[in-house]
Design a protein around this motif. Structure first.
Motif, PDB file in Angstrom:
ATOM      1  N   ARG A  57      42.113  33.470  60.444  1.00  0.00           N
ATOM      2  CA  ARG A  57      40.526  33.866  60.914  1.00  0.00           C
ATOM      3  C   ARG A  57      39.682  32.852  60.141  1.00  0.00           C
ATOM      4  NH1 ARG A  57      39.355  40.267  61.205  1.00  0.00           N
ATOM      5  NH2 ARG A  57      37.242  39.413  61.142  1.00  0.00           N
ATOM      6  N   GLY A  58      39.732  31.690  60.750  1.00  0.00           N
ATOM      7  CA  GLY A  58      38.919  30.592  60.380  1.00  0.00           C
ATOM      8  C   GLY A  58      38.857  30.264  58.983  1.00  0.00           C
ATOM      9  N   PHE A  59      39.915  30.695  58.176  1.00  0.00           N
ATOM     10  CA  PHE A  59      39.975  30.018  56.772  1.00  0.00           C
ATOM     11  C   PHE A  59      38.942  30.738  56.007  1.00  0.00           C
ATOM     12  CE2 PHE A  59      41.191  27.180  53.239  1.00  0.00           C
ATOM     13  CZ  PHE A  59      42.446  27.689  53.120  1.00  0.00           C
ATOM     14  N   ASP A  60      38.407  31.911  56.512  1.00  0.00           N
ATOM     15  CA  ASP A  60      37.288  32.709  55.654  1.00  0.00           C
ATOM     16  C   ASP A  60      37.690  33.416  54.473  1.00  0.00           C
ATOM     17  OD1 ASP A  60      35.186  31.974  57.247  1.00  0.00           O
ATOM     18  OD2 ASP A  60      35.215  33.165  58.622  1.00  0.00           O
ATOM     19  N   ILE A  61      36.841  34.133  53.795  1.00  0.00           N
ATOM     20  CA  ILE A  61      37.060  34.827  52.592  1.00  0.00           C
ATOM     21  C   ILE A  61      37.255  36.355  53.011  1.00  0.00           C
ATOM     22  CG2 ILE A  61      36.503  35.590  50.293  1.00  0.00           C
ATOM     23  CD1 ILE A  61      35.229  32.750  49.920  1.00  0.00           C
ATOM     24  N   ALA A  62      38.284  36.867  53.466  1.00  0.00           N
ATOM     25  CA  ALA A  62      38.400  38.120  53.736  1.00  0.00           C
ATOM     26  C   ALA A  62      37.769  39.018  52.632  1.00  0.00           C
ATOM     27  CB  ALA A  62      39.942  38.416  54.267  1.00  0.00           C
ATOM     28  N   ARG A  95      34.434  43.795  67.309  1.00  0.00           N
ATOM     29  CA  ARG A  95      35.700  44.690  67.005  1.00  0.00           C
ATOM     30  C   ARG A  95      36.300  44.380  65.956  1.00  0.00           C
ATOM     31  NH1 ARG A  95      36.223  48.289  70.866  1.00  0.00           N
ATOM     32  NH2 ARG A  95      34.923  48.039  73.009  1.00  0.00           N
ATOM     33  N   THR A  96      36.084  43.064  65.266  1.00  0.00           N
ATOM     34  CA  THR A  96      36.882  42.519  64.409  1.00  0.00           C
ATOM     35  C   THR A  96      36.022  42.116  62.870  1.00  0.00           C
ATOM     36  OG1 THR A  96      36.819  40.293  65.220  1.00  0.00           O
ATOM     37  CG2 THR A  96      38.664  41.736  65.718  1.00  0.00           C
ATOM     38  N   PHE A  97      34.769  42.230  63.274  1.00  0.00           N
ATOM     39  CA  PHE A  97      33.843  41.701  62.265  1.00  0.00           C
ATOM     40  C   PHE A  97      33.755  42.410  60.861  1.00  0.00           C
ATOM     41  CE2 PHE A  97      29.336  41.301  60.464  1.00  0.00           C
ATOM     42  CZ  PHE A  97      29.468  40.050  60.431  1.00  0.00           C
ATOM     43  N   GLU A  98      34.120  41.820  59.846  1.00  0.00           N
ATOM     44  CA  GLU A  98      34.130  42.152  58.478  1.00  0.00           C
ATOM     45  C   GLU A  98      34.594  41.130  57.471  1.00  0.00           C
ATOM     46  OE1 GLU A  98      37.076  45.049  56.602  1.00  0.00           O
ATOM     47  OE2 GLU A  98      37.391  45.460  58.791  1.00  0.00           O
ATOM     48  N   GLY A  99      34.586  41.286  56.272  1.00  0.00           N
ATOM     49  CA  GLY A  99      34.748  40.375  55.133  1.00  0.00           C
ATOM     50  C   GLY A  99      33.730  39.817  54.455  1.00  0.00           C
ATOM     51  N   PHE A 100      34.066  39.316  53.146  1.00  0.00           N
ATOM     52  CA  PHE A 100      32.998  38.797  52.459  1.00  0.00           C
ATOM     53  C   PHE A 100      32.438  37.624  52.901  1.00  0.00           C
ATOM     54  CE2 PHE A 100      31.728  35.983  48.812  1.00  0.00           C
ATOM     55  CZ  PHE A 100      30.685  36.586  48.302  1.00  0.00           C
ATOM     56  N   LEU A 101      33.072  36.653  53.608  1.00  0.00           N
ATOM     57  CA  LEU A 101      32.679  35.428  54.246  1.00  0.00           C
ATOM     58  C   LEU A 101      33.136  35.413  55.726  1.00  0.00           C
ATOM     59  CD1 LEU A 101      30.972  32.856  54.608  1.00  0.00           C
ATOM     60  CD2 LEU A 101      32.952  31.514  53.760  1.00  0.00           C
ATOM     61  N   VAL A 102      32.208  35.371  56.756  1.00  0.00           N
ATOM     62  CA  VAL A 102      32.686  35.203  58.179  1.00  0.00           C
ATOM     63  C   VAL A 102      31.650  33.806  58.474  1.00  0.00           C
ATOM     64  CG1 VAL A 102      32.413  35.960  60.480  1.00  0.00           C
ATOM     65  CG2 VAL A 102      32.836  37.712  58.704  1.00  0.00           C
ATOM     66  N   THR A 103      32.443  32.850  59.026  1.00  0.00           N
ATOM     67  CA  THR A 103      32.128  31.542  59.340  1.00  0.00           C
ATOM     68  C   THR A 103      31.280  31.714  60.754  1.00  0.00           C
ATOM     69  OG1 THR A 103      33.236  30.474  57.783  1.00  0.00           O
ATOM     70  CG2 THR A 103      31.956  29.210  59.246  1.00  0.00           C
ATOM     71  N   CYS A 104      30.048  31.494  60.957  1.00  0.00           N
ATOM     72  CA  CYS A 104      29.707  31.598  62.488  1.00  0.00           C
ATOM     73  C   CYS A 104      29.429  30.122  62.805  1.00  0.00           C
ATOM     74  CB  CYS A 104      28.484  32.326  62.574  1.00  0.00           C
ATOM     75  SG  CYS A 104      28.667  34.092  61.872  1.00  0.00           S
ATOM     76  N   ILE A 210      27.597  35.758  54.531  1.00  0.00           N
ATOM     77  CA  ILE A 210      28.216  36.243  53.415  1.00  0.00           C
ATOM     78  C   ILE A 210      27.614  37.518  53.238  1.00  0.00           C
ATOM     79  CG2 ILE A 210      28.157  35.940  50.984  1.00  0.00           C
ATOM     80  CD1 ILE A 210      27.276  33.032  51.222  1.00  0.00           C
ATOM     81  N   ASN A 211      28.673  38.548  53.263  1.00  0.00           N
ATOM     82  CA  ASN A 211      28.474  40.189  53.081  1.00  0.00           C
ATOM     83  C   ASN A 211      28.852  40.793  51.968  1.00  0.00           C
ATOM     84  OD1 ASN A 211      27.944  39.817  56.261  1.00  0.00           O
ATOM     85  ND2 ASN A 211      30.014  39.343  56.340  1.00  0.00           N
ATOM     86  N   LEU A 301      23.809  37.864  53.414  1.00  0.00           N
ATOM     87  CA  LEU A 301      23.171  36.669  53.179  1.00  0.00           C
ATOM     88  C   LEU A 301      23.341  35.634  54.060  1.00  0.00           C
ATOM     89  CD1 LEU A 301      23.002  37.660  49.613  1.00  0.00           C
ATOM     90  CD2 LEU A 301      21.092  37.694  51.034  1.00  0.00           C
ATOM     91  N   GLU A 302      22.705  34.790  54.690  1.00  0.00           N
ATOM     92  CA  GLU A 302      23.147  34.060  55.680  1.00  0.00           C
ATOM     93  C   GLU A 302      22.350  32.550  55.818  1.00  0.00           C
ATOM     94  OE1 GLU A 302      22.573  35.952  59.647  1.00  0.00           O
ATOM     95  OE2 GLU A 302      23.173  37.798  58.807  1.00  0.00           O
ATOM     96  N   PRO A 303      22.918  31.846  54.835  1.00  0.00           N
ATOM     97  CA  PRO A 303      22.416  30.395  54.903  1.00  0.00           C
ATOM     98  C   PRO A 303      23.136  29.682  56.115  1.00  0.00           C
ATOM     99  CG  PRO A 303      24.080  30.588  53.169  1.00  0.00           C
ATOM    100  CD  PRO A 303      23.952  31.811  53.597  1.00  0.00           C
ATOM    101  N   HIS A 304      22.072  28.898  56.826  1.00  0.00           N
ATOM    102  CA  HIS A 304      22.417  28.277  57.879  1.00  0.00           C
ATOM    103  C   HIS A 304      21.626  27.168  58.347  1.00  0.00           C
ATOM    104  CE1 HIS A 304      19.332  31.375  59.283  1.00  0.00           C
ATOM    105  NE2 HIS A 304      19.320  30.515  60.215  1.00  0.00           N
ATOM    106  N   THR A 305      22.159  26.482  59.623  1.00  0.00           N
ATOM    107  CA  THR A 305      21.576  25.253  60.199  1.00  0.00           C
ATOM    108  C   THR A 305      20.445  25.914  61.060  1.00  0.00           C
ATOM    109  OG1 THR A 305      23.188  25.113  61.790  1.00  0.00           O
ATOM    110  CG2 THR A 305      23.177  23.757  59.753  1.00  0.00           C
ATOM    111  N   PRO A 306      19.297  25.529  61.112  1.00  0.00           N
ATOM    112  CA  PRO A 306      18.639  25.963  62.519  1.00  0.00           C
ATOM    113  C   PRO A 306      19.136  25.552  63.658  1.00  0.00           C
ATOM    114  CG  PRO A 306      17.211  24.895  60.777  1.00  0.00           C
ATOM    115  CD  PRO A 306      18.245  24.570  60.415  1.00  0.00           C
ATOM    116  N   LEU A 307      19.032  26.288  65.009  1.00  0.00           N
ATOM    117  CA  LEU A 307      19.524  25.865  66.000  1.00  0.00           C
ATOM    118  C   LEU A 307      18.610  26.213  67.125  1.00  0.00           C
ATOM    119  CD1 LEU A 307      22.075  24.629  67.162  1.00  0.00           C
ATOM    120  CD2 LEU A 307      23.239  27.030  67.248  1.00  0.00           C
ATOM    121  N   GLY A 308      18.391  25.349  68.078  1.00  0.00           N
ATOM    122  CA  GLY A 308      17.477  25.444  68.945  1.00  0.00           C
ATOM    123  C   GLY A 308      17.747  26.451  70.065  1.00  0.00           C
ATOM    124  N   PRO A 309      16.989  26.773  71.044  1.00  0.00           N
ATOM    125  CA  PRO A 309      17.560  27.560  72.144  1.00  0.00           C
ATOM    126  C   PRO A 309      18.777  27.054  73.037  1.00  0.00           C
ATOM    127  CG  PRO A 309      15.084  27.464  72.379  1.00  0.00           C
ATOM    128  CD  PRO A 309      15.683  26.494  71.231  1.00  0.00           C
TER     129      PRO A 309
END
Length: 339
Positions: A57-62, A95-104, A210-211, A301-309
């Protein structure tokens, strides 16, 4: 980071082969229930920090724990194998969303959207459908390396993997991720390189979801390092489970993301605190997501890049797109402490 003290290296190895009495790195495959078949890397160090990295699952921190205390958010789905994100009108991730880190990402984050596909030069595809928070967090990784480096001044547990988001006549985006945990420290760091491996431009955005969950998140939880209406409201209405609660989201201002970071603490747990630091030159925006709904009860907590429409067409030089061969670098770290 914690380094070996003089003569400590040899003394430890004489008492514990491979320093396994201090920490370890193990790959396992789960064999029951919704998680069956998933590959995990289990990291643990001498300070009591433990992490589970989800290869499929994306090499995320489960999961992330400190001295037996859960820090991340564990939802109702029990971390199953990733579902098709296009299901449920683009909300399949739930349906699968959970974990300490989910990369979007890597080409979208946020609610489902539709955008033009002209830049892919394929006449049979006029539109791109972007599901909730993109696809990268549901794609299996290829493990490149894993090791415990005991010979450097700072002994380090380290693992690297590549996750590729690709489609014919579409984006070919690669995430190369290295996760590092000092054997003698109390932190975990993520270094990411995103590269457009295709020959056409590709939309690009990334969000680190980051959850935090119970017991770090409770009525006595404090958050510092951000200016937030939600957090300010906790003074009169602290977070409590409520079956009728509605989620909230806001863009917040961080005070010092690179040095002081954003801190989540709970005095009821002996002032256990979690501090998130990141490079706000690469990730200039921070989102704060909260749900107090009973059975969910999470803070993101969600640090991210701004993304236009999403419906904004490709324009050369746009920060929303990666040109062929172009790369972006990102860094996020998490430190855990008890006062």
């Amino acid at each position: 980071m914690a380094a070996w003290r003089p003569d400590e290296h040899a003394a430890i190895l004489a008492r514990s082969a491979g320093a396994r009495g201090l920490g370890g790195l193990r790959q396992v495959t789960l064999d029951d229930g919704p998680t069956r078949g998933q590959r995990l890397l289990q990291l643990r160090n001498a300070q009591g920090l433990e992490a589970e990295i989800a290869l499929d699952r994306g090499f995320d921190i489960a999961a992330l724990r400190y001295r037996g205390t859960n820090l991340g958010w564990l939802g109702p789905s029990d971390y199953p194998a990733a579902a098709a994100v296009e299901d449920d009108r683009g909300l399949g991730l739930l349906r699968t969303f959970e974990g300490f880190l989910v990369t979007c990402g890597l080409d979208h984050h946020g609610l489902p959207a539709i955008g033009p596909a002209d830049h892919f030069h394929y006449p049979n595809r006029s539109l791109v459908e972007y599901p909730l928070h993109g696809r990268i967090g549901t794609i299996p990784a290829v493990l490149i390396a894993r090791d415990i480096d005991l010979d450097s001044d700072v002994p380090m547990i380290r693992c690297t993997a590549v996750v590729r988001q690709a489609v014919v006549f579409g984006e070919v985006l690669e995430l190369r991720r290295t996760i590092r945990m000092p054997l003698l420290g109390n932190s975990i760091a993520i270094d990411d390189i995103v590269t457009n491996r295709g020959y056409t431009p590709a939309r690009h955005g990334i969000l680190y979801h980051i959850n935090v969950g119970y017991p770090l998140l409770d009525e006595t939880t404090l958050v510092s390092g951000v200016e937030s209406q939600t957090i300010s409201g906790w003074a009169s209405s602290p977070p409590r489970p409520d079956p009728d609660a509605v989620e909230s989201f806001e863009i917040v201002r961080t005070l010092d993301a690179r040095s002081a970071g954003v801190q989540v603490s709970n005095p009821a747990l002996g002032d256990l605190s979690l501090t998130i630091r990141y490079d706000d030159r690469a990730l200039p925006s921070m989102g704060l997501w909260q749900t107090n709904q009973s059975g969910l009860f999470a803070l993101g907590l969600e640090p991210h890049t701004p993304l236009g429409p999403a419906d904004r067409p490709y324009r050369k030089g746009s920060p929303d797109f990666l040109e062929p061969g172009a790369t972006r670098h990102y860094h996020v770290s998490v430190e855990v402490q008890v006062s």
